[in-house]
Structures are given as C-alpha cells and as structure tokens.
Motif scaffolding. Structure first.
Motif, PDB file in Angstrom:
ATOM      1  N   GLU A   1       0.483  30.661  -9.823  1.00 53.37           N
ATOM      2  CA  GLU A   1       0.120  29.856 -10.988  1.00 53.37           C
ATOM      3  C   GLU A   1      -0.684  28.619 -10.614  1.00 53.37           C
ATOM      4  N   LYS A   2      -0.737  28.291  -9.305  1.00 54.75           N
ATOM      5  CA  LYS A   2      -1.414  27.090  -8.829  1.00 54.75           C
ATOM      6  C   LYS A   2      -0.878  25.857  -9.543  1.00 54.75           C
ATOM      7  N   ALA A   3       0.444  25.838  -9.706  1.00 57.10           N
ATOM      8  CA  ALA A   3       1.116  24.719 -10.375  1.00 57.10           C
ATOM      9  C   ALA A   3       2.558  24.663  -9.901  1.00 57.10           C
ATOM     10  N   VAL A   4       3.144  23.473  -9.918  1.00 57.70           N
ATOM     11  CA  VAL A   4       4.540  23.296  -9.513  1.00 57.70           C
ATOM     12  C   VAL A   4       5.261  22.485 -10.574  1.00 57.70           C
ATOM     13  N   ARG A   5       6.571  22.672 -10.646  1.00 54.35           N
ATOM     14  CA  ARG A   5       7.402  21.893 -11.561  1.00 54.35           C
ATOM     15  C   ARG A   5       8.381  21.070 -10.733  1.00 54.35           C
ATOM     16  N   PRO A   6       8.202  19.747 -10.656  1.00 51.35           N
ATOM     17  CA  PRO A   6       9.148  18.929  -9.896  1.00 51.35           C
ATOM     18  C   PRO A   6      10.564  19.062 -10.436  1.00 51.35           C
ATOM     19  N   VAL A   7      11.548  18.937  -9.571  1.00 47.77           N
ATOM     20  CA  VAL A   7      12.942  19.003  -9.985  1.00 47.77           C
ATOM     21  C   VAL A   7      13.212  17.899 -11.001  1.00 47.77           C
ATOM     22  N   GLY A   8      13.795  18.268 -12.133  1.00 47.44           N
ATOM     23  CA  GLY A   8      14.106  17.294 -13.176  1.00 47.44           C
ATOM     24  C   GLY A   8      12.978  17.059 -14.159  1.00 47.44           C
ATOM     25  N   SER A   9      11.838  17.735 -13.998  1.00 48.61           N
ATOM     26  CA  SER A   9      10.703  17.561 -14.902  1.00 48.61           C
ATOM     27  C   SER A   9      10.576  18.755 -15.840  1.00 48.61           C
ATOM     28  N   GLN A  10      10.064  18.500 -17.033  1.00 48.23           N
ATOM     29  CA  GLN A  10       9.810  19.571 -17.996  1.00 48.23           C
ATOM     30  C   GLN A  10       8.356  20.031 -17.950  1.00 48.23           C
ATOM     31  N   GLN A  11       7.528  19.335 -17.171  1.00 44.10           N
ATOM     32  CA  GLN A  11       6.098  19.613 -17.137  1.00 44.10           C
ATOM     33  C   GLN A  11       5.682  20.162 -15.779  1.00 44.10           C
TER      34      GLN A  11
ATOM     35  N   PHE B   1       8.301  20.920  -4.104  1.00 43.57           N
ATOM     36  CA  PHE B   1       7.735  20.665  -5.431  1.00 43.57           C
ATOM     37  C   PHE B   1       7.908  19.229  -5.916  1.00 43.57           C
ATOM     38  N   GLY B   2       8.700  18.401  -5.207  1.00 44.62           N
ATOM     39  CA  GLY B   2       8.927  17.032  -5.626  1.00 44.62           C
ATOM     40  C   GLY B   2      10.091  16.930  -6.604  1.00 44.62           C
ATOM     41  N   HIS B   3      10.426  15.707  -6.988  1.00 43.58           N
ATOM     42  CA  HIS B   3      11.497  15.514  -7.974  1.00 43.58           C
ATOM     43  C   HIS B   3      11.262  14.234  -8.764  1.00 43.58           C
ATOM     44  N   LYS B   4      11.946  14.152  -9.912  1.00 45.76           N
ATOM     45  CA  LYS B   4      11.888  12.971 -10.756  1.00 45.76           C
ATOM     46  C   LYS B   4      13.100  12.086 -10.469  1.00 45.76           C
ATOM     47  N   LYS B   5      12.904  10.810 -10.667  1.00 47.12           N
ATOM     48  CA  LYS B   5      13.980   9.848 -10.457  1.00 47.12           C
ATOM     49  C   LYS B   5      15.204  10.223 -11.287  1.00 47.12           C
ATOM     50  N   GLY B   6      16.383  10.232 -10.634  1.00 47.69           N
ATOM     51  CA  GLY B   6      17.631  10.530 -11.324  1.00 47.69           C
ATOM     52  C   GLY B   6      17.916  11.997 -11.534  1.00 47.69           C
ATOM     53  N   SER B   7      17.063  12.889 -10.995  1.00 46.20           N
ATOM     54  CA  SER B   7      17.263  14.327 -11.218  1.00 46.20           C
ATOM     55  C   SER B   7      18.468  14.874 -10.460  1.00 46.20           C
ATOM     56  N   PHE B   8      18.891  14.186  -9.412  1.00 46.44           N
ATOM     57  CA  PHE B   8      20.098  14.561  -8.686  1.00 46.44           C
ATOM     58  C   PHE B   8      20.590  13.339  -7.912  1.00 46.44           C
ATOM     59  N   THR B   9      21.796  13.418  -7.400  1.00 42.02           N
ATOM     60  CA  THR B   9      22.363  12.298  -6.654  1.00 42.02           C
ATOM     61  C   THR B   9      21.487  11.971  -5.450  1.00 42.02           C
ATOM     62  N   GLY B  10      21.075  10.721  -5.370  1.00 40.62           N
ATOM     63  CA  GLY B  10      20.211  10.303  -4.264  1.00 40.62           C
ATOM     64  C   GLY B  10      18.742  10.272  -4.619  1.00 40.62           C
ATOM     65  N   ALA B  11      18.385  10.757  -5.816  1.00 40.19           N
ATOM     66  CA  ALA B  11      16.977  10.727  -6.239  1.00 40.19           C
ATOM     67  C   ALA B  11      16.704   9.380  -6.902  1.00 40.19           C
ATOM     68  N   PHE B  12      16.495   8.356  -6.083  1.00 33.44           N
ATOM     69  CA  PHE B  12      16.347   6.998  -6.598  1.00 33.44           C
ATOM     70  C   PHE B  12      14.936   6.714  -7.104  1.00 33.44           C
ATOM     71  N   ASN B  13      13.971   7.532  -6.689  1.00 34.48           N
ATOM     72  CA  ASN B  13      12.584   7.344  -7.110  1.00 34.48           C
ATOM     73  C   ASN B  13      11.922   8.707  -7.309  1.00 34.48           C
ATOM     74  N   ASP B  14      10.816   8.706  -8.052  1.00 37.68           N
ATOM     75  CA  ASP B  14      10.001   9.916  -8.136  1.00 37.68           C
ATOM     76  C   ASP B  14       9.466  10.241  -6.740  1.00 37.68           C
TER      77      ASP B  14
END
Length: 454
Positions: free
Chosen positions: A254-264, A206-219
């Motif tokens: 739902e044909k939608a995903v929520r990236p880790v650390g995102s509210q959308q 699902f992807g992740h947002k920058k800073g959502s966990f240790t090592g997540a340096f970029n979206d």
C-alpha cells in the motif's frame, strides 16, 4: 536548463490528459501514444528522459515496451501503470527491467515522487563501476558479476533480496545499491529484524502516537517514515515473526503505514532491500515465512559469494583491511601468511578476515605479518591469547561461555580484564604492562585505543 522529456503510453485519452496536465505543471514536456506501434515510432524519433506506459494496450502490453527499451534504449527509465491489485504484473515488469510502477487509480503525489526519482536517475552520469569496485574489492569473476549486477540494480526501484552467508558483506552491497542510485541523497536506514523485541516491532517499524501504550510519552516516527524518500534495508528479515510479516506486506503493497494509536495512514516512499543468512525458501516451505511476502521481497535476488569461493581476492582484501585497521601505517604480509590465508576456509567470511587482520596487527612484533601472527585455527602460536586465558584477573572461564554472548564479545571482555590488571600491577606503566602481557608497547597502545581504555 534543459526541459525533461517524457513519453506517455496509454490507450485511454483521459489518462493521457491527466498525465500530461500533471507533468506539465512540473515543467516537463510530454509526447503521447495510444498503442505500442506509435510508441516505438516516437522512441525512434525523439530522445526521452522517462517513459510512462500502461500495461494493457490495444496491440500489445507494457512488458513489450519494457523489453524494447531495455534492448534498444538502455538507460531510459520506464515505469509501468498497472490496475490496482495486479501485483504479479507489476513484479513481472520490475523483473523485466522496469524502473518502478504506479497503480490505477493514480495517486498524483505518488506519481510525482516516481517521476522526480526517475528524472534524477536520468541526470546521473553512467557509472563505469568504479564506485562499486572501490568498496567491493576483488578481481574474481564472482565478485565482478556481483558488482555489475549492483550497478544495474541501482538504476531501478525493484525490491532486492540479498542472500549470502554471515560476514559476506550483504549490508555493504545494500549500501552500494542505495549510493549508486537516484535515492543516494536520501536516508539509508538499516535495521536488524532479529534485534527488535516482538512486542515493540510494530512501533519500531510504523511509529506510534503519544499515549498509545505505556511508555509512549511522545509521538515517534517509525523506520518507514524515517527512511521515506530513501532506502529501508531489512537485515535478517527471516527472523520476523509471522504476525509482523502480515503487517509488513501490507505496508509495502500500500506504500503507507499506520502508526500505533493512530486512525490515519501515512504515505511513505521507500525502496525495500532485504537480506538474511537463512534460506528463505526453506522457511516458506515450513510455514515460518509467508510466501506472499517472500515473492514481494524477492523480486530480484543478489547472491553474495562466500570468501572461500573467491580466494584470489584475499590478498587485496587483506592489504586493504591492514591499511584501514592500522590507520595508514599497514604492515605487509609475508608470502607464507598470504598462502595460509588463501588455504583457510573462512567460515566467517570477510568479517572473520577483518578480525584476523586486526589481531595480527596487534600481536605482530616484527615489520611484517607472518603465519604465526594470524593465529589461524590449527596454527598454534604463543602470544597474548594464551596469557590472557591463563590470567587470574579474567572473571571468565570456559564454563562461563553459554553462547548468549558472541565469541568476539567474550574475547574482548577477557582481553580488557587482562590489560586493566596489568596496568594496575605496574602502576599504569604502559611499557611494563606490555612486558607483563608479552606484547610490544606498540601493540598495547593500539589495544588501549581500540578498547577505549584511558
């Protein structure tokens, strides 16, 4: 330029008006019907590029429309409009031959994407099966049936579950379904579900947002976003842990995903193909695989037969692999070698046949491949394998092999060590090294290229 023609079938006037307005803005002409009888009349009178039908109609249902079009207007894509949450109805329509489905309340962007994909399919020339035959070789009845089903599945958007033993070519079948369909110009993303660490699965999918966990340096875009507009192939889907199965099911529905650390949530448009060598039905029965996800993935099953059930295809496959592996300079197989291959059970299927042919091409010292060159189990023959096993240069022995490394990887390491030692012993003289190894110079040159040894 011909303007696309779409048939709209819905008993609600406001839904018909919304669809007519939306498609009109896409430069598409429409005709509308409020019931099954009127729809059948329009289908007989006009030619359409797409049919959009509601599932609940005054004198029948959308499944009757799907069946009628499948029988009398084959090649016309039909998409069904279902009530939100009526997944069983949508799946029944897909199994009946529907191209895709869209849920009420209608999402206009999702509707447009469906229409564009369906119209792209309508523009494609009918396939004669040549594309599939060129990649899925063989003339047995079993493989002809597989090719025919692939051709049919390519024209829809239904999730397909591809079952078969390891090495039968499940990913090849998935790629063919993608390449022969309307998503061919979009990404085909294959992922081995068993190769992703469990703690990284949600981020990978699902992807992740920058800073959502240790090592997540970029979206980071996940696999669903990367494959959006195309196909996501979930190989070894039976290896997914149950918590991830829950999240995967929601993303598909739902044909939608929520990236880790995102509210959308992010809308995604992917066709899901899946495969595993395991028996998913047994995993469902034992509780290791969720039943609701199983039914969502296994809308249509494509069974790839094992090689031993189509032994008549082995000569064509062996010749094709010999040509591919020898870079256009194939060696013929003797009748005895072909007979031995046809008798062999091939527990590793086509992948094993490819390994056998690669080994035979490397070790063959004459102008044709004979039984001894194949090194089939039960056919003892002298050659590189025996010399390598006895080489003092090899850092491996039988007790080193634990099963964590695949047998092929283990043998490659042994082979590399023996070749590198022979080159050192002969001061990089390839002719002398080949003589020390007991193989031809041609065979050594092939192996140096294959192993990337300078």
């Amino acid at each position: 330029m011909t303007i696309p023609q779409v048939l709209i079938i819905d008993d609600e006037a406001d839904i018909r008006a919304l669809l007519e307005l939306t498609l009109g803005r896409m430069n598409i002409e429409t005709r509308s019907a409020g019931d099954v009888a009127s729809a059948f009349a329009l289908l007989e009178e006009y030619r359409f590029d797409l049919c959009l039908t509601d599932m609940r109609l005054p004198d029948g249902d959308g499944l009757a429309i799907v069946r009628h079009i499948e029988e009398h207007h084959r090649g016309l894509p039909v998409a069904v409009i279902t009530a939100h949450g009526s997944m069983e109805t949508a799946i029944a329509a897909l199994k009946g031959g529907a191209f895709d489905f869209v849920c009420k309340p209608l999402n206009i962007n999702e509707l447009r994407a469906l229409v564009r994909s369906a119209l792209n399919l309508s523009k494609q020339a009918p396939s004669d099966g040549a594309s599939a035959a060129a990649k899925l070789l063989g003339d047995s009845q079993a493989i002809r049936e597989v090719r025919a089903l692939i051709e049919r599945l390519a024209r829809g958007q239904a999730p397909v579950y591809i079952s078969g033993e390891s090495g039968t070519g499940k990913e090849l079948a998935a790629r063919l379904i993608h390449d022969l369909g309307p998503r061919a110009g979009r990404p085909f993303v294959a992922v081995n579900c068993g190769a992703i660490p469990e703690q990284l699965m949600e981020s990978e999918f699902f992807g992740h947002k920058k800073g959502s966990f240790t090592g997540a340096f970029n979206d980071k875009d996940g696999l669903f976003k990367t494959a959006s507009g195309g196909t996501l192939f979930l190989d070894e889907v039976g290896d997914l842990p149950v918590p991830m199965q829950v999240k995967l099911l929601r993303a598909i529905q739902e044909k939608a995903v929520r990236p880790v650390g995102s509210q959308q949530e992010v809308a995604v448009d992917v066709r899901i193909l899946s495969a595993t060598h395991k028996n998913l039905h047994d995993l469902v029965r034992t509780g290791a695989f969720r039943q609701d996800l199983y039914y969502r993935l296994n809308v249509i099953e494509l069974v790839i037969p094992p090689l031993r059930e189509r032994a008549g295809d082995i000569p064509a496959l062996a010749a094709h692999l010999a040509a591919k592996l020898s870079m256009g300079r194939p060696l013929p197989l003797t009748p005895a070698a072909l007979a031995a291959l046809k008798r062999y059970a091939f527990p590793g299927n086509v992948r094993e046949l490819e390994n056998i042919m690669e080994r035979a091409l490397t070790l063959c010292e004459s102008g044709e491949i004979d039984v001894a060159d194949l090194r089939l189990p039960g056919h003892d023959a002298p050659g590189l394998s025996g010399k390598v096993a006895a080489s003092e240069a090899s850092p491996f022995n039988a007790s080193d092999y634990t099963g964590e490394r695949s047998l092929e990887e283990h043998l490659v390491q042994v082979e590399r060590a023996a070749i590198e030692k022979a080159l050192r012993d002969t001061n990089q003289n390839k002719t002398a090294a080949a003589r020390e190894l007991g193989i031809t110079f041609r065979a050594l040159r092939y192996k140096l290229e294959k192993l990337g040894i300078e």
